[in-house]
Design a protein around this motif. Structure first.
Motif, PDB file in Angstrom:
ATOM      1  N   TYR A 196      -9.861   1.597  10.928  1.00 40.01           N
ATOM      2  CA  TYR A 196      -9.968   1.479   9.474  1.00 40.01           C
ATOM      3  C   TYR A 196     -11.253   2.042   8.870  1.00 40.01           C
ATOM      4  O   TYR A 196     -11.338   2.174   7.648  1.00 40.01           O
ATOM      5  N   TYR A 197     -12.239   2.377   9.686  1.00 40.14           N
ATOM      6  CA  TYR A 197     -13.407   3.035   9.116  1.00 40.14           C
ATOM      7  C   TYR A 197     -13.037   4.497   8.849  1.00 40.14           C
ATOM      8  O   TYR A 197     -12.697   5.252   9.747  1.00 40.14           O
ATOM      9  N   GLY A 198     -13.113   4.905   7.603  1.00 41.43           N
ATOM     10  CA  GLY A 198     -12.688   6.254   7.239  1.00 41.43           C
ATOM     11  C   GLY A 198     -11.198   6.365   7.026  1.00 41.43           C
ATOM     12  O   GLY A 198     -10.648   7.471   6.947  1.00 41.43           O
ATOM     13  N   PHE A 199     -10.513   5.222   6.932  1.00 41.18           N
ATOM     14  CA  PHE A 199      -9.060   5.212   6.693  1.00 41.18           C
ATOM     15  C   PHE A 199      -8.741   6.016   5.431  1.00 41.18           C
ATOM     16  O   PHE A 199      -9.461   5.919   4.439  1.00 41.18           O
ATOM     17  N   PRO A 200      -7.672   6.839   5.418  1.00 40.96           N
ATOM     18  CA  PRO A 200      -6.636   6.993   6.445  1.00 40.96           C
ATOM     19  C   PRO A 200      -6.843   8.188   7.370  1.00 40.96           C
ATOM     20  O   PRO A 200      -5.932   8.542   8.108  1.00 40.96           O
ATOM     21  N   MET A 201      -8.018   8.818   7.327  1.00 46.20           N
ATOM     22  CA  MET A 201      -8.217  10.045   8.087  1.00 46.20           C
ATOM     23  C   MET A 201      -8.021   9.853   9.585  1.00 46.20           C
ATOM     24  O   MET A 201      -7.581  10.772  10.284  1.00 46.20           O
ATOM     25  N   ASN A 202      -8.349   8.659  10.106  1.00 48.39           N
ATOM     26  CA  ASN A 202      -8.246   8.442  11.551  1.00 48.39           C
ATOM     27  C   ASN A 202      -7.003   7.652  11.939  1.00 48.39           C
ATOM     28  O   ASN A 202      -6.916   7.135  13.036  1.00 48.39           O
ATOM     29  N   SER A 203      -6.043   7.566  11.028  1.00 49.44           N
ATOM     30  CA  SER A 203      -4.763   6.909  11.319  1.00 49.44           C
ATOM     31  C   SER A 203      -3.659   7.952  11.256  1.00 49.44           C
ATOM     32  O   SER A 203      -3.302   8.409  10.162  1.00 49.44           O
ATOM     33  N   PRO A 204      -3.113   8.373  12.407  1.00 52.28           N
ATOM     34  CA  PRO A 204      -2.113   9.442  12.404  1.00 52.28           C
ATOM     35  C   PRO A 204      -0.932   9.191  11.477  1.00 52.28           C
ATOM     36  O   PRO A 204      -0.476  10.097  10.778  1.00 52.28           O
ATOM     37  N   GLY A 205      -0.430   7.948  11.473  1.00 53.39           N
ATOM     38  CA  GLY A 205       0.728   7.641  10.634  1.00 53.39           C
ATOM     39  C   GLY A 205       0.455   7.893   9.168  1.00 53.39           C
ATOM     40  O   GLY A 205       1.200   8.631   8.493  1.00 53.39           O
ATOM     41  N   TYR A 206      -0.629   7.316   8.656  1.00 54.37           N
ATOM     42  CA  TYR A 206      -0.949   7.480   7.243  1.00 54.37           C
ATOM     43  C   TYR A 206      -1.464   8.878   6.938  1.00 54.37           C
ATOM     44  O   TYR A 206      -1.171   9.442   5.875  1.00 54.37           O
ATOM     45  N   TYR A 207      -2.232   9.448   7.851  1.00 54.07           N
ATOM     46  CA  TYR A 207      -2.756  10.798   7.607  1.00 54.07           C
ATOM     47  C   TYR A 207      -1.614  11.805   7.490  1.00 54.07           C
ATOM     48  O   TYR A 207      -1.594  12.643   6.579  1.00 54.07           O
ATOM     49  N   TYR A 235       0.837  -1.205   0.000  1.00 53.47           N
ATOM     50  CA  TYR A 235       0.000   0.000   0.000  1.00 53.47           C
ATOM     51  C   TYR A 235       0.873   1.258   0.000  1.00 53.47           C
ATOM     52  O   TYR A 235       0.619   2.213  -0.760  1.00 53.47           O
ATOM     53  N   SER A 236       1.895   1.286   0.852  1.00 50.90           N
ATOM     54  CA  SER A 236       2.749   2.478   0.955  1.00 50.90           C
ATOM     55  C   SER A 236       3.499   2.747  -0.342  1.00 50.90           C
ATOM     56  O   SER A 236       3.588   3.899  -0.794  1.00 50.90           O
ATOM     57  N   PHE A 237       4.021   1.708  -0.955  1.00 48.44           N
ATOM     58  CA  PHE A 237       4.812   1.905  -2.170  1.00 48.44           C
ATOM     59  C   PHE A 237       3.937   2.244  -3.372  1.00 48.44           C
ATOM     60  O   PHE A 237       4.333   3.060  -4.207  1.00 48.44           O
ATOM     61  N   THR A 238       2.764   1.641  -3.475  1.00 54.16           N
ATOM     62  CA  THR A 238       1.889   1.965  -4.602  1.00 54.16           C
ATOM     63  C   THR A 238       1.311   3.368  -4.479  1.00 54.16           C
ATOM     64  O   THR A 238       0.926   3.974  -5.490  1.00 54.16           O
ATOM     65  N   ASN A 239       1.266   3.900  -3.259  1.00 52.79           N
ATOM     66  CA  ASN A 239       0.777   5.262  -3.053  1.00 52.79           C
ATOM     67  C   ASN A 239       1.904   6.260  -2.812  1.00 52.79           C
ATOM     68  O   ASN A 239       1.656   7.397  -2.389  1.00 52.79           O
ATOM     69  N   GLN A 240       3.143   5.833  -3.057  1.00 52.34           N
ATOM     70  CA  GLN A 240       4.337   6.692  -2.949  1.00 52.34           C
ATOM     71  C   GLN A 240       4.442   7.370  -1.574  1.00 52.34           C
ATOM     72  O   GLN A 240       4.710   8.565  -1.461  1.00 52.34           O
ATOM     73  N   LEU A 241       4.268   6.574  -0.528  1.00 52.98           N
ATOM     74  CA  LEU A 241       4.340   7.109   0.832  1.00 52.98           C
ATOM     75  C   LEU A 241       5.643   6.770   1.541  1.00 52.98           C
ATOM     76  O   LEU A 241       5.860   7.223   2.660  1.00 52.98           O
ATOM     77  N   GLN A 242       6.497   5.969   0.897  1.00 46.89           N
ATOM     78  CA  GLN A 242       7.705   5.529   1.583  1.00 46.89           C
ATOM     79  C   GLN A 242       8.662   6.685   1.871  1.00 46.89           C
ATOM     80  O   GLN A 242       9.450   6.626   2.811  1.00 46.89           O
ATOM     81  N   PHE A 243       8.585   7.764   1.081  1.00 45.27           N
ATOM     82  CA  PHE A 243       9.447   8.924   1.285  1.00 45.27           C
ATOM     83  C   PHE A 243       8.656  10.151   1.739  1.00 45.27           C
ATOM     84  O   PHE A 243       9.126  11.282   1.604  1.00 45.27           O
ATOM     85  N   ALA A 244       7.444   9.944   2.265  1.00 47.71           N
ATOM     86  CA  ALA A 244       6.623  11.089   2.686  1.00 47.71           C
ATOM     87  C   ALA A 244       7.328  11.895   3.767  1.00 47.71           C
ATOM     88  O   ALA A 244       7.328  13.134   3.742  1.00 47.71           O
ATOM     89  N   TYR A 245       7.919  11.203   4.724  1.00 48.11           N
ATOM     90  CA  TYR A 245       8.732  11.872   5.746  1.00 48.11           C
ATOM     91  C   TYR A 245      10.133  12.100   5.179  1.00 48.11           C
ATOM     92  O   TYR A 245      10.795  11.152   4.744  1.00 48.11           O
ATOM     93  N   GLY A 246      10.582  13.353   5.202  1.00 49.37           N
ATOM     94  CA  GLY A 246      11.914  13.645   4.696  1.00 49.37           C
ATOM     95  C   GLY A 246      13.000  12.875   5.422  1.00 49.37           C
ATOM     96  O   GLY A 246      13.989  12.448   4.823  1.00 49.37           O
ATOM     97  N   ASP A 247      12.798  12.665   6.736  1.00 46.55           N
ATOM     98  CA  ASP A 247      13.802  11.937   7.508  1.00 46.55           C
ATOM     99  C   ASP A 247      13.972  10.508   7.006  1.00 46.55           C
ATOM    100  O   ASP A 247      15.031   9.903   7.182  1.00 46.55           O
ATOM    101  N   SER A 248      12.934   9.973   6.378  1.00 52.65           N
ATOM    102  CA  SER A 248      12.991   8.591   5.906  1.00 52.65           C
ATOM    103  C   SER A 248      14.099   8.411   4.876  1.00 52.65           C
ATOM    104  O   SER A 248      14.880   7.459   4.951  1.00 52.65           O
ATOM    105  N   TYR A 249      14.180   9.313   3.906  1.00 51.25           N
ATOM    106  CA  TYR A 249      15.227   9.152   2.895  1.00 51.25           C
ATOM    107  C   TYR A 249      16.532   9.844   3.280  1.00 51.25           C
ATOM    108  O   TYR A 249      17.595   9.472   2.795  1.00 51.25           O
ATOM    109  N   ARG A 250      16.459  10.823   4.167  1.00 46.52           N
ATOM    110  CA  ARG A 250      17.718  11.423   4.628  1.00 46.52           C
ATOM    111  C   ARG A 250      18.556  10.402   5.395  1.00 46.52           C
ATOM    112  O   ARG A 250      19.794  10.409   5.319  1.00 46.52           O
TER     113      ARG A 250
END
Length: 528
Positions: free
Chosen positions: A400-411, A37-52
């Motif tokens: 998961y109801y209303g995901f990702p709005m109620n998931s801090p990590g994904y939101y 899910y993260s890779f297909t939605n290009q979320l793996q680098f959403a946090y700058g610290d992740s790739y830094r």
């Protein structure tokens, strides 16, 4: 040699057993789904610290000044960087972020297995054990972070595993368990500064345990703390020798304290010098990451802990899973970190992940609640199963109801991704147009992602006008690209700008690209 044999025997005994296979397989399935899910939605680098973090590991052998000591830095602790080194050596693993995701996937799966084993040892109740495991394995926030290069998942594994080994030491009396618990605690201390507090509180509980059960103090304290002491001392020494300040990591150029001062200008440090705000923000971040419903159940389970006949009194090391709370409250109060949540005075959603450190504790104590209710009402296997299914269904609904709005990590990840679209487009532009040559990056607000496919050896980073002019003048024959940040768009820092190009070189660089303040110039003397 004896300790190494014990380690492999320990690993085999704890994990290479049929009864733990179902938990490992199920955690692997949920982890892989989250990765996809993260890779297909290009979320793996959403946090700058992740790739830094990946870039730092890559620079150890791919940079203008390679070497561990030269590139390890002073703010981030070194263990995640060192672990990442072999996983960013292959270009694809670095460019895509898959290398870091593989590491975190592995630790996520075994973290879930450790929680399973810990609850099995604490309760000896299979229903309660599976309940706590499922809370962890299906939590969307930890599932997101295990698909990135962030250090949270790694840190959580180290402290959870250390607690488990301490519980095993208490039960068996085998000293090797305590030694390896100390090694895991030292790895936590080398991953995040919260690990220092974890070890500090572990020593306090260890002293209390030795007093209650009349065990030898010095030898047990030495066995547990020697490794953490070595890590912390080495970090102080490194900061002093390389940066001239033993506390450079706390008050240096890129420290969180210095960054927080810039955030303070926008009102982001609303919890600074406000104890009530610091406490409420800390606990709200915990509840958001675990759901309010399960957080309340875990709080009840915490108070019920001492009434459970199933729990032996020598299992108090499990309370170490709460050890990050005091540091988070203190850091918020001192203005060294900031957490912005939906109910905060400042609009936004940032750094809610500080509450994720408590996820193992929430899973454990919520399981104690289930055990307590089962004991009070004397639930049989069928009723207990129905009760657990109902509670777990509410948990899944909340997450998961209303995901990702109620998931801090994904939101947060989606918010950061959409806020930083210009850097995604910059990486795509450079990937399509860059054919070689050196790249001069003139401001540290420019984030050049790994998928731009530009080796670290081909990058010059300079963040002040004088350094920019000197670097360009001395290396213009090989610098083909210059990345600027429009001065009107710079928020917190200064750096080189177009006006800082020496007059003799002004005609050599042609403007090619502009996107929300990012400017790309290319030398006219280079051809594809």
């Amino acid at each position: 040699m004896k300790n190494f044999k014990f380690f492999f025997r320990l690993f085999y005994k704890e994990f290479i057993q049929f009864r733990i296979y179902p938990a490992i397989i199920l955690a692997g399935i949920t982890g892989l789904i989250a990765q996809y899910y993260s890779f297909t939605n290009q979320l793996q680098f959403a946090y700058g610290d992740s790739y830094r973090r990946l870039d730092i590991s890559r620079k150890i052998y791919d940079s203008l000044s390679p070497g561990i000591l030269q590139q390890i830095g002073t703010v981030w602790l070194p263990i995640p960087t060192i672990i990442n080194i072999p996983f960013v050596y292959i270009d694809y693993l670095w460019h895509s972020g898959v290398g870091a995701a593989l590491i975190n996937f592995f630790f996520f799966v075994f973290n879930a297995a450790i929680i399973f084993k810990l609850l099995k040892n604490l309760t000896d109740d299979p229903f309660v054990t599976w309940f706590g495991f499922l809370l962890f394995a299906f939590n969307p926030n930890i599932l997101y972070f295990q698909s990135t290069g962030m250090s949270e998942n790694l840190f959580i594994f180290f402290i959870t595993c250390s607690v488990y080994l301490m519980v095993r030491w208490q039960r068996s009396g085998d000293a090797e368990y305590l030694v390896f618990a100390g090694i895991l605690a030292s790895l936590a201390a080398g991953t995040r500064y919260e690990g220092w507090f974890f070890s500090f509180f572990a020593v306090i509980i260890l002293i209390a345990h030795c007093f209650i059960f009349r065990k030898k103090y010095l030898i047990n304290l030495f066995a547990f703390s020697i490794f953490t002491g070595a890590i912390v001392f080495s970090w102080f020494l490194f900061n002093y020798l390389y940066y001239g300040d033993i506390l450079s990591f706390q008050r240096g150029q890129f420290s969180s304290e210095l960054i927080a001062k810039d955030i303070e200008k926008t009102g982001g440090l609303f919890a600074k010098n406000n104890l009530n705000a610091s406490i409420s923000t800390t606990f709200e971040s915990i509840a958001l990451n675990s759901t309010y419903f399960i957080s309340y159940l875990s709080l009840i389970g915490l108070f019920c802990y001492f009434t459970l006949k199933n729990i032996k009194k020598n299992s108090l090391f499990v309370f170490l899973l709460l050890s990050t709370i005091p540091l988070t409250i203190f850091s918020l109060y001192k203005g060294q970190i900031f957490i912005i949540l939906p109910g905060s005075p400042v609009y936004g959603y940032l750094n809610s992940r500080y509450g994720l450190y408590l996820l193992p504790a929430v899973c454990i104590f919520a399981s104690f609640f289930i055990l307590y209710v089962s004991n009070i009402f004397k639930l049989n296997r069928s009723l207990k199963s129905i009760f657990i299914i109902i509670i777990f269904s509410f948990y899944l609904y909340d997450n998961y109801y209303g995901f990702p709005m109620n998931s801090p990590g994904y939101y947060e990840a989606y918010s950061l991704k959409y806020a930083e679209q210009r850097y995604i487009r910059l990486a795509d532009y450079m990937d399509k147009n860059y054919k070689g040559g050196k790249v001069l990056i003139a401001n540290n607000e420019i984030n050049l992602m790994p998928n731009a496919r530009i080796d670290m050896t081909d990058r010059y980073y300079v963040f002040d006008p004088e350094g920019f002019r000197d670097t360009l003048w001395n290396n213009y024959k090989e610098i083909e690209w210059i990345l600027f940040m429009d001065e009107s768009k710079i928020k917190y820092t200064t750096g080189g700008s177009v006006k800082d190009i020496p007059p003799q070189l002004a005609d050599k660089y042609k403007f090619l690209y502009y996107d929300q303040g990012i400017m790309v110039y290319r030398s006219t003397e280079f051809k594809n």
